[in-house]
Design a protein around this motif. Sequence first.
Motif, PDB file in Angstrom:
ATOM      1  N   LEU A 287      32.643  33.939  36.547  1.00 35.87           N
ATOM      2  CA  LEU A 287      34.019  34.131  36.106  1.00 35.87           C
ATOM      3  C   LEU A 287      34.727  35.203  36.945  1.00 35.87           C
ATOM      4  CD1 LEU A 287      36.129  33.459  33.843  1.00 35.87           C
ATOM      5  CD2 LEU A 287      35.172  35.385  32.604  1.00 35.87           C
ATOM      6  N   THR A 288      34.085  36.347  37.130  1.00 35.56           N
ATOM      7  CA  THR A 288      34.718  37.431  37.881  1.00 35.56           C
ATOM      8  C   THR A 288      34.753  37.152  39.384  1.00 35.56           C
ATOM      9  OG1 THR A 288      32.654  38.682  37.919  1.00 35.56           O
ATOM     10  CG2 THR A 288      34.232  39.219  36.171  1.00 35.56           C
ATOM     11  N   ARG A 289      33.891  36.275  39.855  1.00 37.57           N
ATOM     12  CA  ARG A 289      33.951  35.914  41.272  1.00 37.57           C
ATOM     13  C   ARG A 289      34.993  34.820  41.516  1.00 37.57           C
ATOM     14  NH1 ARG A 289      29.585  38.219  40.294  1.00 37.57           N
ATOM     15  NH2 ARG A 289      28.266  39.360  41.686  1.00 37.57           N
ATOM     16  N   ALA A 290      35.142  33.903  40.575  1.00 37.09           N
ATOM     17  CA  ALA A 290      36.144  32.845  40.712  1.00 37.09           C
ATOM     18  C   ALA A 290      37.557  33.405  40.565  1.00 37.09           C
ATOM     19  CB  ALA A 290      35.898  31.757  39.669  1.00 37.09           C
ATOM     20  N   PHE A 291      37.693  34.422  39.728  1.00 38.51           N
ATOM     21  CA  PHE A 291      38.986  35.054  39.477  1.00 38.51           C
ATOM     22  C   PHE A 291      38.851  36.550  39.735  1.00 38.51           C
ATOM     23  CE2 PHE A 291      38.573  31.379  36.666  1.00 38.51           C
ATOM     24  CZ  PHE A 291      39.661  30.633  37.065  1.00 38.51           C
TER      25      PHE A 291
ATOM     26  N   GLU B  47      41.739  41.467  41.745  1.00 37.76           N
ATOM     27  CA  GLU B  47      42.996  41.553  42.485  1.00 37.76           C
ATOM     28  C   GLU B  47      43.890  40.351  42.195  1.00 37.76           C
ATOM     29  OE1 GLU B  47      39.911  41.528  44.088  1.00 37.76           O
ATOM     30  OE2 GLU B  47      39.736  43.723  44.057  1.00 37.76           O
ATOM     31  N   LEU B  48      43.289  39.161  42.104  1.00 38.23           N
ATOM     32  CA  LEU B  48      44.048  37.951  41.806  1.00 38.23           C
ATOM     33  C   LEU B  48      44.602  38.000  40.385  1.00 38.23           C
ATOM     34  CD1 LEU B  48      45.030  35.074  42.413  1.00 38.23           C
ATOM     35  CD2 LEU B  48      42.767  34.270  41.673  1.00 38.23           C
ATOM     36  N   VAL B  49      43.770  38.409  39.442  1.00 38.74           N
ATOM     37  CA  VAL B  49      44.211  38.512  38.048  1.00 38.74           C
ATOM     38  C   VAL B  49      45.367  39.509  37.945  1.00 38.74           C
ATOM     39  CG1 VAL B  49      43.516  39.164  35.703  1.00 38.74           C
ATOM     40  CG2 VAL B  49      41.968  37.815  37.129  1.00 38.74           C
ATOM     41  N   ASP B  50      45.245  40.655  38.594  1.00 38.79           N
ATOM     42  CA  ASP B  50      46.317  41.660  38.564  1.00 38.79           C
ATOM     43  C   ASP B  50      47.607  41.123  39.182  1.00 38.79           C
ATOM     44  OD1 ASP B  50      44.559  43.409  37.355  1.00 38.79           O
ATOM     45  OD2 ASP B  50      44.152  44.540  39.196  1.00 38.79           O
ATOM     46  N   GLU B  51      47.481  40.357  40.266  1.00 41.07           N
ATOM     47  CA  GLU B  51      48.656  39.778  40.919  1.00 41.07           C
ATOM     48  C   GLU B  51      49.368  38.792  39.990  1.00 41.07           C
ATOM     49  OE1 GLU B  51      49.411  36.741  44.609  1.00 41.07           O
ATOM     50  OE2 GLU B  51      47.848  38.268  44.866  1.00 41.07           O
TER      51      GLU B  51
ATOM     52  N   VAL C 262      42.109  41.159  28.949  1.00 38.72           N
ATOM     53  CA  VAL C 262      42.554  40.087  28.049  1.00 38.72           C
ATOM     54  C   VAL C 262      42.478  38.738  28.762  1.00 38.72           C
ATOM     55  CG1 VAL C 262      44.469  39.175  26.679  1.00 38.72           C
ATOM     56  CG2 VAL C 262      43.971  41.623  26.652  1.00 38.72           C
ATOM     57  N   VAL C 263      42.883  38.691  30.029  1.00 37.04           N
ATOM     58  CA  VAL C 263      42.782  37.442  30.794  1.00 37.04           C
ATOM     59  C   VAL C 263      41.325  37.015  30.882  1.00 37.04           C
ATOM     60  CG1 VAL C 263      43.079  36.398  33.091  1.00 37.04           C
ATOM     61  CG2 VAL C 263      44.900  37.816  32.110  1.00 37.04           C
ATOM     62  N   TYR C 264      40.440  37.937  31.230  1.00 37.53           N
ATOM     63  CA  TYR C 264      39.016  37.592  31.300  1.00 37.53           C
ATOM     64  C   TYR C 264      38.485  37.174  29.930  1.00 37.53           C
ATOM     65  CZ  TYR C 264      38.463  39.221  36.114  1.00 37.53           C
ATOM     66  OH  TYR C 264      38.544  39.365  37.474  1.00 37.53           O
TER      67      TYR C 264
END
Length: 96
Positions: A18-22, A25-29, A49-51
Amino acid sequence: MKSSAGERFSDRIALGVLTRAFPPELVDEVIAGCGRVERRHRLLPARVVVYFVLAMCLFCGQGYEEVARLLTQGLEREGGRGAWRVPTTAAIGRAR
């Protein structure tokens, strides 16, 4: 296969994927692009929250608190801000 703490190895793999797919930096963007960057530091930052929402999809048979526990353990292993506390069900509900 379970560890001594009762955690399944497959859970650890799923959270790692999960953290490698997203990546953070991408989540923050994406959060910034939606205008949802938090103004204060909280137990449940927007990225977490997104994770959490994504983790709920991976662990759909689990309750909020169990998914939050798995996620916080995964975040601690990934490094970052130190020790994470598992949020309450009420805090999770407000964050969604």
